[in-house]
Enzyme design. Structure first.
Site, PDB file in Angstrom:
ATOM      1  N   HIS A   1      -2.002  10.011  -3.151  1.00 56.19           N
ATOM      2  CA  HIS A   1      -2.952   9.456  -4.121  1.00 56.19           C
ATOM      3  C   HIS A   1      -3.815  10.536  -4.798  1.00 56.19           C
ATOM      4  O   HIS A   1      -3.969  10.574  -6.007  1.00 56.19           O
ATOM      5  CB  HIS A   1      -3.881   8.441  -3.446  1.00 56.19           C
ATOM      6  CG  HIS A   1      -3.147   7.372  -2.698  1.00 56.19           C
ATOM      7  ND1 HIS A   1      -1.920   6.909  -3.091  1.00 56.19           N
ATOM      8  CD2 HIS A   1      -3.456   6.668  -1.587  1.00 56.19           C
ATOM      9  CE1 HIS A   1      -1.515   5.968  -2.253  1.00 56.19           C
ATOM     10  NE2 HIS A   1      -2.427   5.816  -1.327  1.00 56.19           N
TER      11      HIS A   1
ATOM     12  N   ASP B   1       3.941   5.306  -5.349  1.00 54.74           N
ATOM     13  CA  ASP B   1       2.566   5.642  -4.965  1.00 54.74           C
ATOM     14  C   ASP B   1       1.725   4.623  -5.708  1.00 54.74           C
ATOM     15  O   ASP B   1       1.631   4.673  -6.936  1.00 54.74           O
ATOM     16  CB  ASP B   1       2.216   7.058  -5.426  1.00 54.74           C
ATOM     17  CG  ASP B   1       0.817   7.446  -4.995  1.00 54.74           C
ATOM     18  OD1 ASP B   1      -0.107   6.611  -5.151  1.00 54.74           O
ATOM     19  OD2 ASP B   1       0.625   8.572  -4.507  1.00 54.74           O
ATOM     20  N   HIS B   2       1.123   3.706  -4.992  1.00 51.78           N
ATOM     21  CA  HIS B   2       0.532   2.563  -5.694  1.00 51.78           C
ATOM     22  C   HIS B   2      -0.647   2.960  -6.596  1.00 51.78           C
ATOM     23  O   HIS B   2      -1.054   2.193  -7.447  1.00 51.78           O
ATOM     24  CB  HIS B   2       0.165   1.428  -4.725  1.00 51.78           C
ATOM     25  CG  HIS B   2      -1.118   1.640  -3.981  1.00 51.78           C
ATOM     26  ND1 HIS B   2      -1.216   2.425  -2.861  1.00 51.78           N
ATOM     27  CD2 HIS B   2      -2.366   1.178  -4.204  1.00 51.78           C
ATOM     28  CE1 HIS B   2      -2.460   2.418  -2.432  1.00 51.78           C
ATOM     29  NE2 HIS B   2      -3.194   1.669  -3.231  1.00 51.78           N
TER      30      HIS B   2
HETATM   31  C1  BG6 Z   1      -3.148   3.504   1.272  1.00 51.08           C
HETATM   32  C2  BG6 Z   1      -3.657   4.145   2.517  1.00 51.08           C
HETATM   33  O1  BG6 Z   1      -2.042   4.196   0.759  1.00 51.08           O
HETATM   34  O2  BG6 Z   1      -4.179   3.506   0.283  1.00 51.08           O
HETATM   35  C3  BG6 Z   1      -4.874   3.412   3.030  1.00 51.08           C
HETATM   36  O3  BG6 Z   1      -2.640   4.137   3.501  1.00 51.08           O
HETATM   37  C4  BG6 Z   1      -5.926   3.319   1.954  1.00 51.08           C
HETATM   38  O4  BG6 Z   1      -5.409   4.041   4.191  1.00 51.08           O
HETATM   39  C5  BG6 Z   1      -5.328   2.772   0.671  1.00 51.08           C
HETATM   40  O5  BG6 Z   1      -6.949   2.452   2.428  1.00 51.08           O
HETATM   41  C6  BG6 Z   1      -6.326   2.854  -0.471  1.00 51.08           C
HETATM   42  O6  BG6 Z   1      -5.819   2.159  -1.568  1.00 51.08           O
HETATM   43  P1  BG6 Z   1      -6.779   1.439  -2.609  1.00 51.08           P
HETATM   44  O7  BG6 Z   1      -5.849   0.863  -3.624  1.00 51.08           O
HETATM   45  O8  BG6 Z   1      -7.546   0.412  -1.837  1.00 51.08           O
HETATM   46  O9  BG6 Z   1      -7.659   2.516  -3.151  1.00 51.08           O
END
Ligand code: BG6
Length: 521
Positions: free
Chosen positions: A264, A201-202
């Site tokens: 997230h 989960d990034h």
């Molecule tokens: C991704 C989603 O996991 O996270 C996207 O699939 C979203 O829809 C993105 O835009 C948001 O990530 P960050 O790092 O830009 O907050």
């Protein structure tokens, strides 16, 4: 997050990093010709190389359907890399990097491809000294996760008996509901043991997200008041200015609830709400996170109706630019009922958080890109200051600004200078940049580095994924049974549907409005 690579001394990119390089290993990227590889994975690996966190004995084998040669693969990445790095490409380092890049094309359903991967890995390993340590990155469309892992297993490529570790990083989305996530877990576990599986989960790769733990547990002053006695409620906002970009095909089947909430947003909730772990060992931290996910109060159908809001953007304007409605985006059905905005009120049923609402909202095409956690404390119990009306006295609010203006701010009341006692709100602010400077990071560096060291703390365990989906399941059920009637219900470039304001204002509370960003000084 063990001592030698834990929070204090971990893989911070940027000068001054003292962490040791990852183990000798070979990374195999499935889906190597896709967007994720060029936008995130390769830039992150380059940043790690720059920080001396990649082992000298490291190589990458890209695998995808596109019929490239290895040279074409290297050339394409060489052209793309400057667009996705925040620093200038260092030609010597990039040469070091491309000398370690290989490519194989083939069909993921073909067992012959996996025999060729095996053959290639043996050769690359002999040349680069990967010591039989391989990690496979699933950067493919989700429907390939299980079949590719099954093929890896059948080809003996996940076997650790011959020496060397074998790990698999699985991208999101991990399933599209509780049943499919459970099924995917089952299939993956038939081939791999849990300690070989790294569900990514990034958000957990973001410095500011990791800092939630440091902020809470490395400081003595916050934890004593971090509970229902002192906290009135918590607000989590993840607003994005972007629409669905080129991902209409995926998004129209997923929607914001699936795309953002069980992953997230729930990571942010669990880190904010968890009990102090007794160590930073992977399973100890994740046990505490898992307890929070299991304690989120399940919603009845009535709760879904009263405590959740969904929205979809229509036409609008943002920064003077006209924006098309969601239904007019490429690969989106013209009568789509997919949500691009979600707000909800959750409760965590445990002693620390009983009756403290967690208000959550996330959406596309909002006026500002903001990810923040606002902790609103209870008001002072008694107002001494007669010249200041009670409504003007705002409760203290601690905001963790996760992106883009990373920092922490605390608002409190102060005396406005003058002969009579009047109060106004002021902010005490900390900005990351002021203390630590900007570090080039895609958010994937830390996660890949941890995988190379076998540290799964920042990855999701199977029980966490399943608990998260089980929380959203009743919402999915009610929303599926009662299609939305009023879509589109917010204008692109606005803060979402009116119902989302009602959701919180009914409780005499207000969205923190993200109107107090950490300003650059
Ligand atoms: C991704 C989603 O996991 O996270 C996207 O699939 C979203 O829809 C993105 O835009 C948001 O990530 P960050 O790092 O830009 O907050």
């Amino acid at each position: 997050m063990t001592d030698n690579n834990g929070i204090n001394s971990g893989a911070q990119t940027g000068a001054g990093s003292t962490a040791r390089p990852g183990d000798p290993c070979i990374m195999v990227i499935f889906g190597a010709s896709g967007d994720l590889t060029k936008r995130k994975l390769i830039p992150a690996l380059y940043n790690l190389a720059q920080d001396h966190l990649l082992n000298e004995n490291f190589a990458i084998l890209g695998v995808a359907r596109n019929d490239f040669s290895a040279d074409q693969f290297r050339d394409t990445l060489s052209q793309e890399i400057p667009k996705f790095l925040t620093t200038k490409v260092d030609p010597a380092l990039w040469k070091w990097f491309t000398d370690r890049l290989y490519y194989l094309s083939g069909d993921f359903a073909d067992p012959g491809l996996f025999q060729r991967i095996k053959q290639n890995l043996t050769e690359i390993d002999q040349k680069h000294g990967g010591k039989g340590n391989y990690f496979y990155y699933m950067a493919t469309a989700p429907e390939f996760f299980a079949p590719v892992i099954q093929q890896l297993g059948a080809a003996g490529l996940t076997d650790e008996d011959q020496g060397g570790w074998k790990r698999v990083i699985i991208e999101k989305p991990f399933g599209r509901d509780y049943d499919s996530a459970k099924d995917l877990n089952k299939k993956v576990r038939e081939v791999l043991s849990e300690r070989q599986i790294y569900r990514i989960d990034h958000y957990l790769g973001k410095e500011t997200v990791q800092n939630i733990l440091v902020f809470r547990f490395a400081n003595g002053i916050f934890e004593p008041i971090w509970n229902r006695r002192y906290i009135d409620h918590v607000q989590i906002t993840v607003s994005e200015t972007v629409g669905v970009e080129k991902r209409g095909g995926y998004y129209d089947h997923a929607g914001t609830l699936r795309d953002m909430v069980p992953n997230h947003i729930f990571q942010l909730i669990s880190l904010t709400a968890m009990e102090p772990p007794i160590s930073f060992d992977a399973d100890v931290v994740r046990d505490e996170q898992a307890k929070i996910l299991k304690a989120i109060q399940p919603m009845t159908p009535e709760d879904v109706l009263s405590r959740t809001v969904r929205g979809q953007y229509g036409d609008g304007v943002l920064d003077g630019e006209k924006l098309a409605a969601y239904r007019a985006e490429p690969n989106v059905a013209p009568n789509s009922r997919t949500e691009t905005y979600v707000a909800m009120k959750l409760y965590i049923d445990n002693w620390r958080w009983a009756d403290v609402p967690f208000y959550v909202r996330t959406g596309k095409r909002m006026p500002r890109r903001v990810t923040e956690i606002a902790i609103q404390f209870k008001r002072a119990p008694f107002v001494l200051f007669r010249k200041t009306s009670v409504e003007a006295l705002h409760p203290n609010r601690l905001v963790l600004h996760l992106q883009p203006d990373e920092g922490i701010s605390l608002s409190f009341g102060a005396k406005i200078p003058g002969t009579i006692v009047r109060m106004g709100d002021v902010d005490m602010t900390f900005r990351y940049d002021d203390y630590f400077g900007a570090t080039p990071s895609t958010g994937y560096e830390r996660l890949m580095y941890d995988c190379m060291l076998g540290d799964a703390t920042l990855f999701q365990r199977s029980d966490m994924v399943e608990s998260a989906w089980s929380v959203v399941a009743p919402i999915q059920d009610v929303w599926d049974a009662l299609p939305p009637r009023s879509f589109p219900n917010y204008a692109a470039g606005s803060w979402g549907p009116r119902d989302a304001d009602d959701l919180i204002e009914r409780d005499h509370r207000y969205w923190s409005a993200c109107s107090h960003p950490v300003q650059k000084t």
